[in-house]
Motif scaffolding. Structure first.
Motif, PDB file in Angstrom:
ATOM      1  N   SER A  27       2.300   6.567  10.585  1.00 17.58           N
ATOM      2  CA  SER A  27       1.593   5.356  10.175  1.00 17.58           C
ATOM      3  C   SER A  27       0.110   5.506  10.509  1.00 17.58           C
ATOM      4  O   SER A  27      -0.328   6.551  10.982  1.00 17.58           O
TER       5      SER A  27
ATOM      6  N   ARG B  18       4.203   8.790   1.663  1.00 16.88           N
ATOM      7  CA  ARG B  18       2.808   8.571   1.209  1.00 16.88           C
ATOM      8  C   ARG B  18       1.790   9.304   2.065  1.00 16.88           C
ATOM      9  O   ARG B  18       0.635   9.432   1.685  1.00 16.88           O
TER      10      ARG B  18
ATOM     11  N   GLY C  77      -2.072   7.843   2.191  1.00 17.04           N
ATOM     12  CA  GLY C  77      -1.567   6.513   1.869  1.00 17.04           C
ATOM     13  C   GLY C  77      -1.703   5.545   3.029  1.00 17.04           C
ATOM     14  O   GLY C  77      -2.034   4.362   2.832  1.00 17.04           O
ATOM     15  N   ASN C  78      -1.453   6.037   4.250  1.00 15.75           N
ATOM     16  CA  ASN C  78      -1.597   5.179   5.428  1.00 15.75           C
ATOM     17  C   ASN C  78      -3.050   4.778   5.644  1.00 15.75           C
ATOM     18  O   ASN C  78      -3.342   3.627   5.991  1.00 15.75           O
TER      19      ASN C  78
ATOM     20  N   GLU D  26      -4.141   2.114   2.965  1.00 14.78           N
ATOM     21  CA  GLU D  26      -3.686   0.758   3.293  1.00 14.78           C
ATOM     22  C   GLU D  26      -4.492   0.166   4.442  1.00 14.78           C
ATOM     23  O   GLU D  26      -4.894  -0.999   4.396  1.00 14.78           O
TER      24      GLU D  26
ATOM     25  N   GLU E 277      -8.196  -0.699   3.312  1.00 13.63           N
ATOM     26  CA  GLU E 277      -8.353  -1.674   2.224  1.00 13.63           C
ATOM     27  C   GLU E 277      -9.004  -2.979   2.684  1.00 13.63           C
ATOM     28  O   GLU E 277      -9.901  -3.498   2.002  1.00 13.63           O
TER      29      GLU E 277
ATOM     30  N   PRO F 227      -9.294   3.977  -2.031  1.00  8.74           N
ATOM     31  CA  PRO F 227      -8.686   5.282  -1.747  1.00  8.74           C
ATOM     32  C   PRO F 227      -9.530   6.486  -2.169  1.00  8.74           C
ATOM     33  O   PRO F 227      -9.581   7.489  -1.448  1.00  8.74           O
TER      34      PRO F 227
END
Length: 194
Positions: free
Chosen positions: A10, A109, A113-114, A117, A120, A126
């Motif tokens: 994460s 992801r 991806g972590n 997120e 954001e 991204p």
């Protein structure tokens, strides 16, 4: 002084003020943490592998080295380093990387991806996530062929690296999701700001 835990696979993002120390800790050993940074006042300025390696004239960075932005601004300085082996060559692991390199049909992801997120809420899209400073990652380079190999991290339980912020920063930080990078065992990462 509060230590925060990032669960395995994460990531998170947070503010670090100029002059504050950010310490990244490997609680169990052999766990990589991807670190990215942006100027808190202008997020079009970000941590740059290319600029940093240009100014260091080497790719292995440790105590005393500065990490620079795409505008050649010092963003972080490594104040102390228990391990002395980190990577600033490879991009954050991603869903696409797991599919292309390892053939995963339902890929995680990954750090990309972590980070996407986590960043954001700060308005960072991204496509603006740069190559990360991969704390504790052990990438070996063959001096003759230039081939890269990812080896188990050299970090032991409790090892840490401390950075001093040179400007106000938004920092993204992960507990890496790539099996090869972490000796095939996903573990937490801890950090503290002081």
């Amino acid at each position: 002084m509060t230590t925060t835990i990032i669960p395995p696979q994460s990531g998170t993002a947070f503010l670090v003020k100029k002059g504050q120390r950010l310490t990244v800790i490997d609680p169990e050993g052999q766990q990589v943490s991807d670190l990215v940074a942006f100027n808190a006042d202008d997020t079009s300025e970000w941590l740059s592998s290319g600029r940093t390696l240009d100014y260091a004239s080497r790719f292995l960075l440790t105590t005393g080295d500065a990490l620079y932005s795409n505008r050649s601004t010092p963003m972080l300085v490594i104040e102390s380093d228990d391990v002395g082996r980190h990577d600033f060559l490879l991009a954050p692991c991603s869903r696409e990387m797991f599919a292309k390199l390892y053939g995963h049909t339902e890929p995680h992801r990954g750090c990309f991806g972590n980070l996407a997120e986590a960043l954001e809420p700060f308005g960072i899209e991204p496509d603006r996530i740069p190559t990360a400073f991969n704390v504790f990652m052990n990438v070996q380079v063959n001096g003759e062929t230039g081939a890269l190999s990812v080896e188990p991290p050299l970090s032991k339980a409790g090892d840490s690296t401390t950075f001093i912020a040179q400007i106000d920063l938004i920092v993204g930080l992960t507990a890496c999701s790539a099996g090869l990078s972490n000796n095939f065992r996903f573990k937490p990462i801890s950090y503290r700001i002081e």
